[in-house]
Design a protein around this motif. Structure first.
Motif, short mmCIF file in Angstrom:
data_model
loop_
_atom_site.label_atom_id
_atom_site.label_comp_id
_atom_site.label_asym_id
_atom_site.label_seq_id
_atom_site.Cartn_x
_atom_site.Cartn_y
_atom_site.Cartn_z
N GLU A 199 0.87 -1.18 0.00
CA GLU A 199 0.00 0.00 0.00
C GLU A 199 0.90 1.22 0.00
OE1 GLU A 199 -3.37 2.28 2.66
OE2 GLU A 199 -3.29 0.10 2.70
N VAL A 200 0.70 2.10 -0.96
CA VAL A 200 1.54 3.28 -1.08
C VAL A 200 0.66 4.53 -1.08
CG1 VAL A 200 3.35 2.07 -2.34
CG2 VAL A 200 1.53 3.19 -3.60
N ILE B 284 -6.96 1.91 -6.50
CA ILE B 284 -6.97 3.17 -5.75
C ILE B 284 -8.10 3.14 -4.73
CG2 ILE B 284 -8.39 4.43 -7.43
CD1 ILE B 284 -6.39 6.84 -6.84
N LYS B 285 -7.77 3.52 -3.50
CA LYS B 285 -8.72 3.43 -2.38
C LYS B 285 -9.51 4.73 -2.18
CE LYS B 285 -7.35 1.30 1.34
NZ LYS B 285 -6.57 0.89 2.53
N HIS B 286 -10.03 5.26 -3.28
CA HIS B 286 -10.76 6.52 -3.20
C HIS B 286 -11.92 6.50 -4.18
CE1 HIS B 286 -7.61 8.33 -0.74
NE2 HIS B 286 -6.79 7.62 -1.49
N ILE C 114 -0.97 -2.03 -4.50
CA ILE C 114 -0.34 -2.66 -5.67
C ILE C 114 -0.11 -4.13 -5.34
CG2 ILE C 114 1.66 -2.71 -7.19
CD1 ILE C 114 1.95 0.32 -6.53
N THR C 115 -0.59 -5.00 -6.20
CA THR C 115 -0.41 -6.43 -6.04
C THR C 115 0.27 -6.97 -7.29
OG1 THR C 115 -2.45 -6.53 -4.74
CG2 THR C 115 -1.58 -8.62 -5.58
N VAL C 116 1.33 -7.73 -7.07
CA VAL C 116 2.10 -8.35 -8.16
C VAL C 116 2.20 -9.83 -7.83
CG1 VAL C 116 4.37 -8.46 -9.24
CG2 VAL C 116 3.40 -6.24 -8.60
N PHE C 117 1.89 -10.66 -8.82
CA PHE C 117 2.05 -12.10 -8.59
C PHE C 117 2.39 -12.81 -9.89
CE2 PHE C 117 -2.42 -11.43 -9.49
CZ PHE C 117 -2.75 -12.47 -10.34
#
Length: 140
Positions: free
Chosen positions: A7-8, A43-45, A135-138
């Motif tokens: 989380e940024v 985005i958390k908005h 951000i999720t990277v897998f």
């Protein structure tokens, strides 16, 4: 399979559309560890958006702002939700139209975007403030 999540808090951006691809890539260097996988930014908005579009010519981002504002103008008499100003409800509509997330394939340690594609932050408020993004990277 490898999973990374962060989380940024993005720096504050003025109203408009901003190319943030390199900023996002620098936040998650772990992308380099993935040969085949997926990148997701959320985005958390509810008054900002993420989308993918032209990364070369900045006038595209200016045209986005101009056109979306004509499609969804402020100060419409039928808007009831205006607690935070005349840009409040239009910002929510713009966010829903453009979306709150992007998903991009990862190939050989890089985001597999098209030649002219980049990630935009759509800041739809006059004074939106800092925005939080997960951000999720897998992948493998």
């Amino acid at each position: 399979m490898k999973f990374y999540q962060k989380e940024v808090t993005l720096p504050r951006f003025e109203r408009g559309y901003h190319l943030i691809t390199h900023l996002i890539e620098n936040i998650v260097p772990e992308i380099e560890n993935i040969t085949i996988g997926q990148f997701q930014a959320f985005i958390k908005h509810t008054s900002a958006s993420l989308t993918i579009n032209e990364n070369a010519d900045p006038t595209v981002r200016m045209d986005f702002e101009t056109h979306i504002n004509k499609m969804i103008p402020e100060n419409m008499p039928y808007f009831k939700h205006d607690y935070e100003g005349s840009d409040d409800m239009p910002a929510h509509i713009k966010s829903s139209m453009l979306g709150c997330q992007v998903t991009i394939p990862i190939t050989n340690g890089t985001l597999n975007l098209g030649t002219w594609q980049g990630i935009y932050l759509g800041e739809h408020r006059n004074y939106g403030g800092n925005r939080k993004v997960i951000i999720t990277v897998f992948g493998v």
